[in-house]
Design an enzyme around this catalytic site. Structure first.
Site, short mmCIF file in Angstrom:
data_model
loop_
_atom_site.label_atom_id
_atom_site.label_comp_id
_atom_site.label_asym_id
_atom_site.label_seq_id
_atom_site.Cartn_x
_atom_site.Cartn_y
_atom_site.Cartn_z
N GLU A 121 0.83 -1.22 0.00
CA GLU A 121 0.00 0.00 0.00
C GLU A 121 0.86 1.27 0.00
O GLU A 121 0.86 2.04 0.97
CB GLU A 121 -0.95 0.01 1.20
CG GLU A 121 -2.00 -1.05 1.12
CD GLU A 121 -3.04 -0.94 2.24
OE1 GLU A 121 -2.76 -0.26 3.24
OE2 GLU A 121 -4.11 -1.54 2.11
N GLU B 87 -6.57 -7.54 -0.46
CA GLU B 87 -6.99 -7.52 0.94
C GLU B 87 -8.43 -7.08 1.04
O GLU B 87 -8.84 -6.12 0.39
CB GLU B 87 -6.18 -6.50 1.76
CG GLU B 87 -4.74 -6.80 1.97
CD GLU B 87 -4.08 -5.71 2.83
OE1 GLU B 87 -4.77 -5.03 3.60
OE2 GLU B 87 -2.87 -5.53 2.67
C1 GAL Z 1 -4.13 -2.46 5.15
C2 GAL Z 1 -2.73 -3.03 5.27
C3 GAL Z 1 -2.69 -4.32 6.03
C4 GAL Z 1 -3.56 -4.22 7.25
C5 GAL Z 1 -4.95 -3.84 6.85
C6 GAL Z 1 -5.91 -3.76 8.01
O1 GAL Z 1 -4.09 -1.07 5.00
O2 GAL Z 1 -2.17 -3.24 4.02
O3 GAL Z 1 -1.36 -4.62 6.36
O4 GAL Z 1 -3.03 -3.26 8.10
O5 GAL Z 1 -4.93 -2.58 6.25
O6 GAL Z 1 -7.19 -3.36 7.61
#
Ligand code: GAL
Length: 671
Positions: free
Chosen positions: A153, A311
């Protein structure tokens, strides 16, 4: 995923971030056993493992990662192997304290969290490329490695650094943009106003905290610079990975999210082999499913085809004020909606819920409660669902409607000292997207200057405050050749430097729209204006109004009251062989839906499929079959006409498919 470097695992990939460093090695065997049980096919590893991989500068310990990758491979699970560069270790910052970022107020931040580094730091760049190379050389030929996950990110926590090193990098970037011509920069930034003229490049600094409003073009160029600066880190790592492993695709997880706007992903997209997105729901969004659809369509458009959901969450996150758990069936609907909008891979943060550390209260695929939990049962079910949808991979959505999306316009609209501080780019776009989504109309997103707009019947530009003359001409050409175009209020007002097009608003679109506005009348929060004309009875508008005079267009709706009573609020203009609509205000949702319905009908755009209200409809088109996704967000269940095979249950369908309450049906429709 249409590039030469393809992901070599079959079907819809399934998995999550795997951070086994948190657990004793005995746990790992249970992890892989459970991954197999859930149908996991690929996990992202090593994302935050720099401190363990490089215990001191230039000294590596890959033994743990060797064992993790071997174990995954023995279990038939592929690795999306990350460069750990989002989180330099403490030793790095002790050796190079100047690599810590400085915020707008001049505070140097500290290490102890993650992604706290200056994007322009030479020490950081050297260290990041060195570990990326060590990792790539070691694992390029490892049979588990199917994809590279560059960083994590970009810009999530350090989109901008205001230190002196960043200032120097900014000046270098500006010298390139303005071809070493300082007068050109002064003109572009309008520095004759407020005594801001620069006589020497070295006088230019980042837009640090000031007592009054900073120069708008300075800020705009700063945002462009910050996006490019991070992109240059990403492409530098990508090149290292490609050199070591020419056939392994590289991705980085983007964030096409309401809350993140730091990077111009139109510039990022062509640099990546596979585009990935991270998407989280906001607890206070009652219709988060619209955000999923919008971000999925935007990702598909950026990628030019399928993409990867890197994610999302199985349940609650831990970074909002109150972190809402998902309702029964919601996680499955979320994941399958991402697939519907083009995802060819579905993954979560993270595999096993942390016991300790900053994200111990974030949901995971395997929750604290273990396998005797609803989340685990849902995770296993989703694995089975994705297996059943394997053949959907590679198919894509085709749309007759394009929505114009532009980060420059977004940044410019939300600068301070504007006519209204109430305008939020993503909300304005979503307002127009929502009625199309509800009607089951497929939508692509395009850049304002996108070539080949003729492939669409209808182009919508809900918010395009900033536009280049070339892009405005591109949209005009689309209309001249017979297309239908609709433009939202306060668009075409400034050029790429944020300078107003003179002679009346909406400057760049005046001729195209056949209107001219001599004064803006933004509405106060809570204030509304009545509308009359070809709109539902009782129609109102809020946020915005402007005094429009017709110079060729016809009135579709006018203000019924207030200072602009009798003036046009919505207009329609024949231009060339097409039609250009201007929505010079922000109508209430029903009225906007009605107007967009007229626009759509005029353009000859029909929904993908007939379905009852509350059912989301998306069709992915493949080479041998189409895949009709029907998702019940209303929770009542429904029936819809369909023929083929419902893939999630494997049931042949003749005439009608049943969507269970809160459930999903995916029908393979033979060609
Ligand atoms: C994203 C990040 C992850 C985790 C996730 C939690 O921004 O890439 O590592 O922190 O959020 O929602």
């Amino acid at each position: 995923m249409s590039t030469a470097r393809r992901l070599r695992i079959p079907g819809i990939a399934y998995g999550g971030d795997y951070n086994p460093e948190q657990w004793p090695e005995e746990t790992w065997a249970e992890d892989t056993r459970l991954m197999r049980e859930a149908g996991v096919t690929m996990v992202s590893v090593g994302i935050f493992s720099w401190a363990l991989l490089e215990p001191s500068e230039g000294e590596y310990d890959f033994s743990r990662l060797d064992r993790i990758l071997d174990l995954l491979h023995e279990n038939g699970i592929a690795a999306d192997l990350a460069t750990p560069t989002a989180c330099p270790p403490a030793w790095f910052f002790r050796a190079y304290p100047e690599a810590l970022p400085v915020d707008r107020d001049g505070r140097r931040l500290s290490y102890g969290s993650r992604q706290t580094f200056c994007p322009s730091s030479p020490a950081y760049r050297r260290a990041a490329l060195r570990i990326a190379k060590a990792l790539a050389d070691r694992y390029a030929a490892h049979p588990a490695v199917a994809m590279w996950h560059i960083h994590n990110e970009y810009g999530c926590h350090n989109a901008a650094c205001y230190c002196d090193t960043s200032a120097a990098a900014f000046r270098t970037w500006l010298r390139t943009r303005y071809e070493d011509d300082l007068d050109a920069l002064n003109r572009a930034w309008g520095t004759t106003f407020w005594s801001q003229w620069y006589y020497d490049w070295d006088e230019i600094i980042p837009p640090r905290a000031t007592g009054a409003v900073p120069n708008p073009t300075h800020q705009l160029d700063w945002r462009r610079f910050c996006s490019d600066e991070l992109l240059s880190l990403c492409t530098a790592e990508r090149d290292v990975l490609h050199r070591a492993a020419p056939d392994i695709p590289a991705t980085t997880n983007l964030m096409v999210l309401r809350t993140f706007d730091a990077l111009d992903y139109w510039r990022w997209a062509p640099e990546l082999d596979i585009l990935s997105n991270d998407h989280y729901l906001m607890s206070d969004d009652p219709e988060a499913e619209i955000d999923i659809a919008l971000s999925g369509d935007l990702m598909r458009s950026l990628a030019g085809g399928p993409w990867f959901l890197m994610e999302h969450s199985t349940g609650a996150v831990n970074w909002q004020q109150v972190n809402r758990a998902k309702r029964p069936g919601e996680m499955r609907r979320n994941a399958l909606a991402h697939v519907a909008h083009g995802a060819d891979g579905i993954a979560f943060f993270q595999w096993r819920a942390s016991k300790a550390g900053a994200e111990q209260w974030h949901s995971a695929m395997l929750p604290h409660a273990g396998t005797d939990s609803q989340i685990w049962r849902d995770v296993v079910q989703l694995g089975a669902d994705l297996r059943a949808l394997a053949e959907v991979r590679g198919s894509s959505v085709s749309a007759d409607v394009a929505i114009v999306w532009d980060w420059d316009a977004r940044w410019a609209l939300e600068l301070p000292a504007q006519p209204s501080g109430e305008l939020r780019y993503q909300d304005l776009v979503r307002d127009w997207y929502a009625p199309l989504w509800r009607a089951g109309v497929a939508v692509d997103f395009v850049r304002p200057g996108e070539p080949g707009l003729d492939r669409y019947k209808l182009v919508l530009a809900p918010s395009l405050y900033l536009v280049t003359e070339a892009a405005a001409a591109n949209l005009a050409r689309f209309t001249e050749r017979g297309g239908t175009l609709a433009i939202g209020f306060h668009s075409g007002v400034v050029d790429e430097n944020g300078h107003v097009f003179l002679g009346g608003y909406p400057g760049a679109f005046r001729d195209l729209l056949g209107v001219v506005t001599d004064e803006l009348f933004p509405l106060l929060p809570g204030e509304t204006a009545g509308l009359s004309g070809e709109v539902p009875t009782g129609a109102t508008a809020d946020l915005w109004s402007e005094r429009v005079r017709l110079t060729g267009a016809q009135t579709v709706a006018s203000y019924a009251d207030g200072p602009l009573a009798g003036h046009p609020a919505v207009t329609r203009h024949h231009h060339g062989d097409g039609t250009a609509w201007y929505l010079a205000t922000h109508p209430d949702q029903d009225t906007l839906a009605t107007l967009l319905h007229h626009v759509r009908r005029e353009a000859g755009v029909t929904p993908e499929h007939e379905a009852p209200a509350g059912i989301e409809v998306v069709r992915r088109r493949g080479t041998e079959a189409d895949y009709l996704f029907l998702i019940d967000h209303a929770g009542k269940g429904a029936e819809a006409p369909a023929d083929g095979v419902e893939l999630l249950t494997g049931t042949p369908i003749t005439g009608t498919v049943t969507i269970p309450p809160g459930g999903v049906a995916v029908v393979r429709e033979p060609r």
